[in-house]
Write a protein that holds these residues in place. Structure first.
Motif, mmCIF file in Angstrom:
data_model
loop_
_atom_site.group_PDB
_atom_site.id
_atom_site.type_symbol
_atom_site.label_atom_id
_atom_site.label_comp_id
_atom_site.label_asym_id
_atom_site.label_seq_id
_atom_site.Cartn_x
_atom_site.Cartn_y
_atom_site.Cartn_z
ATOM 1 N N PRO A 65 0.799 -1.228 0.000
ATOM 2 C CA PRO A 65 0.000 0.000 0.000
ATOM 3 C C PRO A 65 0.830 1.277 0.000
ATOM 4 O O PRO A 65 0.324 2.333 -0.366
ATOM 5 C CB PRO A 65 -0.839 -0.109 1.275
ATOM 6 N N ILE A 111 5.398 -0.430 6.460
ATOM 7 C CA ILE A 111 4.536 -0.284 7.629
ATOM 8 C C ILE A 111 4.287 -1.621 8.327
ATOM 9 O O ILE A 111 3.584 -1.678 9.327
ATOM 10 C CB ILE A 111 3.181 0.360 7.248
ATOM 11 N N GLY A 112 4.816 -2.683 7.759
ATOM 12 C CA GLY A 112 4.684 -3.997 8.400
ATOM 13 C C GLY A 112 3.313 -4.616 8.304
ATOM 14 O O GLY A 112 2.909 -5.372 9.190
ATOM 15 N N MET A 124 -0.462 -4.339 12.145
ATOM 16 C CA MET A 124 0.758 -3.782 11.539
ATOM 17 C C MET A 124 1.970 -3.954 12.431
ATOM 18 O O MET A 124 1.885 -3.838 13.646
ATOM 19 C CB MET A 124 0.574 -2.279 11.316
ATOM 20 N N ARG A 183 4.425 -1.823 12.230
ATOM 21 C CA ARG A 183 4.768 -0.460 12.596
ATOM 22 C C ARG A 183 3.526 0.428 12.525
ATOM 23 O O ARG A 183 3.366 1.203 11.581
ATOM 24 C CB ARG A 183 5.843 0.081 11.637
ATOM 25 N N ARG A 204 3.615 4.060 11.648
ATOM 26 C CA ARG A 204 3.780 4.533 10.271
ATOM 27 C C ARG A 204 2.486 4.429 9.474
ATOM 28 O O ARG A 204 2.514 4.517 8.252
ATOM 29 C CB ARG A 204 4.856 3.705 9.571
ATOM 30 N N TYR A 218 1.606 6.614 6.593
ATOM 31 C CA TYR A 218 2.363 6.566 5.339
ATOM 32 C C TYR A 218 1.469 6.218 4.152
ATOM 33 O O TYR A 218 1.822 6.522 3.023
ATOM 34 C CB TYR A 218 3.497 5.526 5.439
ATOM 35 N N VAL A 219 0.320 5.573 4.439
ATOM 36 C CA VAL A 219 -0.583 5.256 3.325
ATOM 37 C C VAL A 219 -1.114 6.540 2.692
ATOM 38 O O VAL A 219 -1.537 6.538 1.542
ATOM 39 C CB VAL A 219 -1.759 4.343 3.741
ATOM 40 N N HIS A 273 2.577 8.129 0.984
ATOM 41 C CA HIS A 273 3.125 7.414 -0.170
ATOM 42 C C HIS A 273 2.116 6.410 -0.697
ATOM 43 O O HIS A 273 2.371 5.207 -0.672
ATOM 44 C CB HIS A 273 4.404 6.653 0.229
ATOM 45 N N PRO A 274 0.947 6.851 -1.143
ATOM 46 C CA PRO A 274 -0.043 5.851 -1.551
ATOM 47 C C PRO A 274 0.354 5.135 -2.842
ATOM 48 O O PRO A 274 0.853 5.760 -3.773
ATOM 49 C CB PRO A 274 -1.311 6.690 -1.767
ATOM 50 N N ASN A 275 0.164 3.825 -2.854
ATOM 51 C CA ASN A 275 0.374 3.038 -4.073
ATOM 52 C C ASN A 275 -0.998 2.551 -4.516
ATOM 53 O O ASN A 275 -1.558 1.629 -3.920
ATOM 54 C CB ASN A 275 1.307 1.858 -3.779
ATOM 55 N N LEU A 312 -5.027 -2.992 -0.682
ATOM 56 C CA LEU A 312 -5.123 -2.498 0.685
ATOM 57 C C LEU A 312 -5.375 -0.990 0.692
ATOM 58 O O LEU A 312 -6.069 -0.464 1.559
ATOM 59 C CB LEU A 312 -3.825 -2.825 1.436
ATOM 60 N N LEU A 313 -4.851 -0.295 -0.293
ATOM 61 C CA LEU A 313 -5.114 1.143 -0.388
ATOM 62 C C LEU A 313 -6.549 1.389 -0.856
ATOM 63 O O LEU A 313 -7.188 2.344 -0.419
ATOM 64 C CB LEU A 313 -4.120 1.824 -1.320
#
Lengths: 231, 497
Positions: free
Chosen positions: A81, A101-102, B127, B129, B132, B135-136, B139-141, B146-147
């Motif tokens: 993601p 992010i694990g 998660m 982490r 973090r 971060y989604v 830095h979205p992908n 999952l995004l």
């Protein structure tokens, strides 16, 4: 275009495990305790996978050096993601440790189950932390890591080549596992370079790619005697 | 307990329904207090377990390579599924103008909003982490399912919160000046100047109708995208084209079961027998029966194709479910999701309130098992067998599951201390306008010609040409409507009492 790949000759591999040890040392992979190992919590980027070829009674047990297949179309990078895992322009699949992010989606999506997760803070018993490789960062707890074909070595080789004012020589860059292999079973190089050993061996009739049918286009290629492969 | 009511200001006149439905806001029983303390303790224990996990890493879970996902992801899928209880069912009932919805919608919508926090929260708990997580956004992908989940769930949470809040507004306006204390301030803040004037009411009703339409595709998309987290990978028994509809059907299934469980409990605890009547349980029980059959159809289709195809890696997962280590879970799921609810709900005599309660609890358990047998067996049987081990959740994972359920119920109980769990204005509106509107609607279903023949006087009908008949029709129809309204009104009243 450069496309780094590796050929592993299973007919030459003795299963000595030197690649596993070299990888741990080169990439600062913490050694798992016996307990963690049996729990499936070891972090080895390369390990020897025992596999029985053939049907009883004509069987042969082999040790497959099993590492990230460095797919050209990796299922792991699509699903991340945050884009923490990527394929660079030379085909190496890497991991951005400071962005991961694990969530472990990549580890679940990888059909080879070769990505590993830091279940706990790495421990360095008996002063092993003083022998860490300064070129490779220590990973924190809670993130995913994986084999990178030792791409820090490529970086260093490129810098040396630039300093010496010459092109990168293919033999300048070899991952630790291929470098250490006493049987010469692991051959590393540019798959797109027509003159390279790795290109020639990848075209060998003994060549097989793991789960090729999934369309992941692995760049780690195994060599195995054809007669046996047919059986 | 029996706190002084409105000692400062004279209590405004309350309607019969306000008195009955505000009762649970004013009065807190002993059982309620004991239960809250118990639930709060379980939630606190779960919080401790999570802090333990944060300090030690995911080492404290039962997970290992390659079983990277376990209870937390199961919780995520299950809770998001349960969330389909409220918004989706309520929107469908509103749009289809089902009159019996009026006392059900509120208690269902609250489930959605509250349970979504635990659905999304479990991903964060899972998660490595969680610090973090943002971060989604950085830095979205957008190639990652999952995004898509992040987008769909945040949209869904927003939409269903508004969808819960809008029908709450008229009730908040009614609550002002009647409860007093700190809650008065909450009501004043939340009403945003809404005074329940006819003009405002009209706007709210319009907004609810628009939102009911919008929220339907959002709800469907949410669970489809949840299923795609699995289906978009190429792992055996996850990579399935029917996962989208299969998950949505399962979500509605577990959602209805969750509503029914809550309805039975609330009816008993808050003495809502006059508002939640056997007919509500009968109708929702029938809906649950339909979903039971649909669930069975999907499950059967999903497994028979795998079995018939007989592909090696898929078969390993399938046999782990059918006869291997996960068979107890799988067959328990078949029993609780199909055999038990089916045998209870298919007969009118057993579709009683108690029967529906047993069926719905059974479905809730079964759907949790379903999510578990989707997530875990695939990971335990990957294409490459490096480790031969079975996943068993650790105490941390169990504690967090228990805490999620407890905290959810606790929040739900908190809601009942602030707002009526049955929408007062909607019930009153139903009492006032429901019978007439329904009767008029029924009129529009019926064939006109037949109507005329019955109501027209015999003379004109025998002699009159087609034209005169049409002219006459208008007048007669008006009379007939009035007649039918009276009849239907009486029917509806009879049904209500």
């Amino acid at each position: 275009m450069t496309r780094w790949g590796m050929v592993i000759d299973l007919d030459r591999c003795t299963g000595c495990g030197a690649c596993v040890v070299a990888c741990r040392q080169e990439n600062n992979v913490p050694v798992a305790s016996e307990d963690d190992y049996y729990k499936g919590r070891n972090l080895d980027w390369i390990q020897l996978a025992r596999h029985v070829d053939g049907e009883y009674p004509n069987t042969q047990v082999r040790q497959y050096p099993f590492l990230c297949m460095q797919c050209d179309d990796p299922p792991c990078i699509k699903v991340c993601p945050v884009g923490a895992t990527y394929r660079d322009e030379e085909g190496i699949v890497g991991q951005i440790y400071y962005r991961c992010i694990g969530c472990r989606y990549c580890t679940s999506a990888c059909p080879y189950s070769v990505k590993v997760f830091n279940w706990k803070k790495p421990t360095w018993p008996d002063g092993t932390d003083r022998r860490q490789n300064p070129d490779v960062s220590i990973r924190s707890v809670g993130i995913v890591e994986k084999c990178t074909f030792c791409h820090h070595r490529r970086q260093r080789a490129k810098e040396v080549a630039r300093a010496e004012g010459r092109e990168l020589n293919p033999s300048d860059y070899v991952p630790a596992c291929a470098e250490i292999c006493p049987a010469g079973a692991m051959v590393f190089g540019d798959l797109d370079d027509k003159g390279s050993d790795v290109h020639r061996l990848a075209e060998d009739p003994r060549a097989l790619r793991m789960m090729e049918e999934l369309g992941t286009k692995p760049k780690v290629i195994y060599l195995k005697r054809v007669a046996e492969a047919k059986k | 307990m029996n706190g002084p009511i409105a000692t400062t200001a004279p209590a405004p006149i309350e309607t019969e329904h306000e008195r009955a439905l505000f009762h649970h806001i004013r009065h807190t029983g002993r059982g309620f207090k004991i239960l809250s303390v118990v639930l709060a303790l379980i939630a606190a224990w779960g919080l401790t377990a999570w802090i333990w996990q944060l300090t030690h890493g995911l080492e404290v879970t039962g997970l290992f390579r390659p079983v990277y996902w376990g209870i937390y992801i199961t919780n995520f899928v299950f809770f998001i599924g349960v969330s389909h209880a409220g918004t989706l069912i309520s929107a469908i009932l509103r749009l289809s103008k089902a009159e019996w919805r009026r006392s059900v919608t509120r208690m269902a919508e609250v489930i959605t909003v509250l349970v979504l926090f635990f659905g999304a929260g479990n991903v964060i708990i899972d998660m490595g982490r969680p610090d973090r997580a943002f971060y989604v956004l950085l830095h979205p992908n957008f190639r990652s399912p999952l995004l898509w989940d992040v987008c769909a769930i945040s949209l869904y949470l927003t939409a269903s919160t508004i969808y819960l809040f809008l029908p709450l507004l008229p009730d908040i306006a009614r609550l002002r000046g009647k409860i007093g204390g700190w809650r008065e301030r909450v009501y004043r803040a939340l009403s945003f100047g809404y005074d329940d004037t006819p003009a405002q009411r009209g706007k709210v009703e319009k907004a609810i109708n628009i939102l009911a339409v919008i929220v339907l595709p959002i709800a469907i998309s949410v669970h489809t995208v949840v299923s795609w987290v699995f289906a978009m990978t190429i792992q055996p028994m996850w990579h399935s084209t029917i996962f989208g509809p299969y998950f949505v059907a399962g979500a509605i299934f577990s959602g209805i079961a969750a509503i029914l469980t809550f309805m039975v409990v609330l009816r008993k605890v808050f003495k809502l027998e006059n508002y939640l009547r056997p007919i509500h349980f009968d109708y929702l029980g029938r809906l649950l029966l339909v979903m039971t059959l649909l669930w069975f159809y999907f499950t059967f289709a999903e497994h028979i194709t795998t079995w018939y195809g007989n592909e090696g890696h898929e078969m390993k997962v399938l046999s782990a479910k059918l006869s291997g280590p996960y068979s107890p879970f799988f067959w328990a799921m078949v029993a609780t999701c199909f055999v038990i609810p089916m045998s209870i709900l298919c007969r009118r005599s057993t579709r009683s309130i108690r029967g529906v309660l047993i069926a719905s609890i059974s479905v809730n358990i079964g759907m949790y098992l379903e999510r578990y047998t989707i997530v875990v067996p695939t990971l335990v049987n990957p294409r490459v067998h490096l480790t031969q081990a079975l996943y068993s959740p650790s105490w941390v994972e169990w504690s967090i599951l228990a805490a999620c359920i407890s905290a959810f119920i606790l929040l739900y109980m908190g809601f009942t201390k602030l707002f009526p769990i049955v929408s007062v204005w909607e019930v009153e509106e139903g009492m006032r306008h429901g019978p007439r509107e329904t009767a008029e609607r029924i009129k529009t279903f019926l064939p006109e010609e037949e109507e005329k023949k019955r109501t027209c006087t015999t003379e004109t009908q025998r002699e009159g040409s087609a034209e005169t008949q049409r002219d006459m029709g208008e007048e007669k129809r008006a009379g007939a409507v009035a007649e039918a309204v009276a009849g239907a009104g009486a029917d509806a009243e009879g049904g209500n009492k």
